[in-house]
Design an enzyme around this catalytic site. Structure first.
Site, PDB file in Angstrom:
ATOM      1  N   LYS A 138       1.075  -1.209  -0.010  1.00 11.08           N
ATOM      2  CA  LYS A 138      -0.180   0.022  -0.129  1.00 11.08           C
ATOM      3  C   LYS A 138       0.921   1.267  -0.016  1.00 11.08           C
ATOM      4  O   LYS A 138       2.086   1.320   0.115  1.00 11.08           O
ATOM      5  CB  LYS A 138      -0.851   0.187   1.197  1.00 11.08           C
ATOM      6  CG  LYS A 138      -2.039  -1.065   1.144  1.00 11.08           C
ATOM      7  CD  LYS A 138      -3.035  -0.893   2.191  1.00 11.08           C
ATOM      8  CE  LYS A 138      -3.992  -2.026   2.292  1.00 11.08           C
ATOM      9  NZ  LYS A 138      -4.757  -1.956   3.783  1.00 11.08           N
ATOM     10  N   HIS A 141       2.084   6.859   3.311  1.00  9.69           N
ATOM     11  CA  HIS A 141       1.579   8.149   3.184  1.00  9.69           C
ATOM     12  C   HIS A 141       2.322   9.226   4.323  1.00  9.69           C
ATOM     13  O   HIS A 141       2.994   8.868   5.126  1.00  9.69           O
ATOM     14  CB  HIS A 141      -0.050   8.018   3.574  1.00  9.69           C
ATOM     15  CG  HIS A 141      -0.406   7.371   4.494  1.00  9.69           C
ATOM     16  ND1 HIS A 141      -0.433   7.803   5.956  1.00  9.69           N
ATOM     17  CD2 HIS A 141      -1.073   6.215   4.573  1.00  9.69           C
ATOM     18  CE1 HIS A 141      -0.810   7.042   6.542  1.00  9.69           C
ATOM     19  NE2 HIS A 141      -1.331   5.700   5.980  1.00  9.69           N
ATOM     20  N   HIS A 144       2.909   7.865   7.867  1.00 13.80           N
ATOM     21  CA  HIS A 144       3.866   6.901   8.076  1.00 13.80           C
ATOM     22  C   HIS A 144       5.091   7.711   8.109  1.00 13.80           C
ATOM     23  O   HIS A 144       5.848   7.339   8.820  1.00 13.80           O
ATOM     24  CB  HIS A 144       4.033   5.761   6.854  1.00 13.80           C
ATOM     25  CG  HIS A 144       2.683   4.974   6.838  1.00 13.80           C
ATOM     26  ND1 HIS A 144       1.915   4.814   5.823  1.00 13.80           N
ATOM     27  CD2 HIS A 144       2.345   4.121   7.816  1.00 13.80           C
ATOM     28  CE1 HIS A 144       1.183   3.881   5.981  1.00 13.80           C
ATOM     29  NE2 HIS A 144       1.011   3.530   7.373  1.00 13.80           N
TER      30      HIS A 144
HETATM   31  N1  ARG Z   1       0.039  -0.448   9.647  1.00 12.28           N
HETATM   32  C1  ARG Z   1      -0.875   0.459  10.370  1.00 12.28           C
HETATM   33  C2  ARG Z   1      -1.415   1.619   9.486  1.00 12.28           C
HETATM   34  O1  ARG Z   1      -0.501   1.949   8.393  1.00 12.28           O
HETATM   35  C3  ARG Z   1      -0.330   1.171  11.485  1.00 12.28           C
HETATM   36  C4  ARG Z   1       0.321   0.028  12.749  1.00 12.28           C
HETATM   37  C5  ARG Z   1       0.264   0.842  14.086  1.00 12.28           C
HETATM   38  N2  ARG Z   1       0.387  -0.019  15.309  1.00 12.28           N
HETATM   39  C6  ARG Z   1      -0.250  -1.021  15.800  1.00 12.28           C
HETATM   40  N3  ARG Z   1       0.416  -1.629  16.756  1.00 12.28           N
HETATM   41  N4  ARG Z   1      -1.452  -0.991  15.420  1.00 12.28           N
HETATM   42  O2  ARG Z   1      -2.260   2.277   9.546  1.00 12.28           O
END
Ligand code: ARG
Length: 578
Positions: A138, A141, A144
């Site tokens: 994905k 963005h 991140h």
């Molecule tokens: N991969 C998730 C996203 O892009 C963020 C993860 C955050 N950490 C967690 N332990 N849920 O939205």
């Protein structure tokens, strides 16, 4: 470096009020440098003493202040003590101010000033910081990017304050997107392209297969089948998935390196598939798992236990969700790493998710969930490059470098540089970071390349410029700096202001450690850079007598160490030439 003075003031107060000196430390602070002429260096807050029960909280505060001030006598360290409004002001002996602040600068800059008595109240232990956490295939963005630099800052800060830090990236490496990707790769994928430009190619396949899935039921079925094969650990599916994951991690590692970011552990949602089912079992055996009308498995978080606020942990087909994997991941981490605190860094959109996560963990009897914290941040608007929308982290870094290189090409020093690209990259990244860290993390902001890359004004470029200029001054006078210098040659107000400002460094770090906001440090370093600019103007080294030049160089190299140290904590690599 502020330690010596805080200690002396606290000791004096301790003797006068018959109390252990430590109790005064929290009430003492270095006075921020606002105006140029500032006589007081420290202030003691009477309100804090009242709140801490050291002074009676009834009675006239001004009377108390004046009373206490009159009991405190000047000495060889404290030149002047006076009552202000609700606070006592201390002016320290000027020569000692110079000496004590500039003395400790030796070779060991890296750690200097980081042992302050202020930090003794912090509970140092193991801190696990989870940040960045992009999703495979994905888009990467702006959220991140923010998570990456904020998490890196928090990890650096904690580490510099003496915590053991574990840096973790929790990849979005599981879920239906892999079903689609697996099913679509046969049709749209190409191993050759995957090797050449992995992130780009995975993303392309993902976009294409999603489009196809809108009208093609067969592809949806194929996706479900592929995901099922993955869940059942069928080797062919697993090996394709593994390839996607490995290639993505390699690629990210390369880009994180450009950013100066690293991780100790690349975990991800996929690691906690089986454990997530165990969590469901545990919820069930504790009587916490309810079935909703839709047939999903939910946990009831409503205060009245009337199912008015429920959270889904299990789909009606028996598969787990994001939160279920997070529950499992948290439990696993506490067992594996025995952290004293865990910090998650994501955008504010996930705030409820984390509240619920911690709440469910507590219900399950995991009292350590109280030591978990979510650090939320706001949205970034308008992050675009010349060629359009940002899809990958690398796009932003390339753009920052290109724009900075362009700006630098106007200046003549660029030609003398060994590696202008590398300098442009570091300076460009510092511009991104300072723009992002200037305000409260929770605020949204609008991305603005032109503004963030300005050489003047409160930008990362300005910090780098100040650092490079100090380095060049020090380089040009190599050998002239002496171990012994005469403090009485640094008593101009410009010099005193720099020193007074440096007195605040440990407080600023302490404050950041309390609320995990980088703005205190950013603003401190920007102010320091402005003060250094005045010092450059008013305290020239060139053309001064040898003794004066030596003393001034000492001041500049002290300021340079603090600046470099603070920049590193922010995640900025200081450049020596610009
Ligand atoms: N991969 C998730 C996203 O892009 C963020 C993860 C955050 N950490 C967690 N332990 N849920 O939205």
């Amino acid at each position: 470096m502020a330690c010596f003075f805080r200690r002396s003031i606290a000791a004096k107060l301790g003797r006068t009020l018959q109390q252990p000196e430590d109790v005064f430390i929290p009430a003492l602070s270095a006075v921020p440098v606002f105006k140029k002429q500032q006589t007081a260096d420290f202030r003691l807050s009477i309100n804090t003493l009242r709140a801490n029960g050291i002074l009676p909280s009834s009675g006239d505060i001004q009377l108390q202040t004046e009373n206490l001030a009159s009991q405190l006598k000047q000495d060889s360290v404290l030149e002047d003590i006076s009552a202000g409004r609700g606070a006592i002001h201390f002016k320290v002996n000027r020569k000692l101010l110079v000496q004590k602040i500039l003395e400790p600068f030796g070779k060991d800059d890296e750690r200097f000033s980081l042992n302050s008595e202020l930090f003794n109240t912090l509970k140092r232990g193991t801190t696990l910081v989870e940040y960045s956490s992009p999703n495979i295939a994905k888009k990467f963005h702006a959220g991140h990017l923010r998570s990456t630099i904020i998490g890196n800052f928090i990890a650096n800060l904690k580490q510099s304050l003496g915590h053991k830090v574990i840096r973790m990236n929790y990849l979005g490496d599981w879920g239906m997107q892999f079903g689609l990707l697996g099913a679509g790769f046969g049709q749209f994928g190409c191993q050759e392209k995957l090797k050449q430009n992995p992130l780009q190619h995975l993303f392309e396949v993902y976009v294409q297969v999603n489009k196809e899935a809108e009208h093609n039921e067969d592809i949806n079925q194929a996706a479900r089948d592929f995901f099922k094969q993955l869940e059942q650990r069928e080797s062919e599916a697993v090996s394709l998935w593994q390839q996607f994951r490995e290639i993505t991690v390699d690629e990210y590692q390369r880009v994180y390196k450009r950013l100066g970011v690293h991780f100790d552990i690349y975990s991800g949602e996929s690691f906690h598939q089986d454990q997530a089912q165990e969590v469901v079992q545990q919820l069930q055996s504790r009587g916490l798992l309810k079935t909703s009308e839709k047939g999903t498995g939910v946990v009831d978080l409503s205060p009245a236990a009337d199912m008015s606020k429920v959270y889904t942990v299990l789909r009606n087909d028996g598969t787990t969700l994001y939160i279920t994997r997070d529950l499992a991941a948290a439990i696993d981490r506490t067992e594996k790493y025995q952290f004293d605190e865990m910090i998650y860094v994501t955008d504010k959109g996930q705030a409820t998710h984390f509240q619920q996560l911690f709440q469910i963990l507590l219900l399950m009897g995991h009292s350590w969930a109280d030591r978990c914290q979510h650090v939320p941040f706001g949205l970034v608007r308008g992050m675009k490059t010349r060629s359009g929308e940002v899809v990958f982290l690398e796009d932003v870094l390339d753009e920052a470098r290109a724009r900075m290189l362009h700006n630098m090409s106007q200046s003549k020093t660029t030609k003398e540089m060994d590696d202008p690209e590398d300098t442009a990259e570091k300076v460009g990244i510092s511009a991104l970071i300072v723009q992002d860290f200037k305000g409260p993390l929770l605020s949204d902001y609008t991305f603005d390349w032109d503004r963030m890359l300005q050489a003047q004004g409160d930008t990362g470029v300005f910090l780098q410029y100040t650092h490079a200029r100090l380095c060049s001054l020090i380089r040009r006078n190599e050998g002239a700096e002496a171990a012994v210098f005469d403090p009485s040659l640094l008593l101009e107000q410009t010099s005193v202001s720099v020193l007074q400002h440096l007195l605040r460094y440990d407080e600023v770090l302490y404050q950041s450690a309390q609320d995990l906001q980088p703005k205190h440090l950013v603003n401190f370093l920007l102010k320091l850079s402005h003060l250094i600019a005045s010092a450059h103007r008013e305290l020239p080294v060139k053309g001064s007598s040898r003794d004066v030049a030596q003393a001034r160089l000492r001041l500049f190299s002290g300021a340079c160490s603090v600046l470099a140290n603070g920049m590193r904590i922010l995640g900025i690599t200081p450049v020596n030439k610009m």
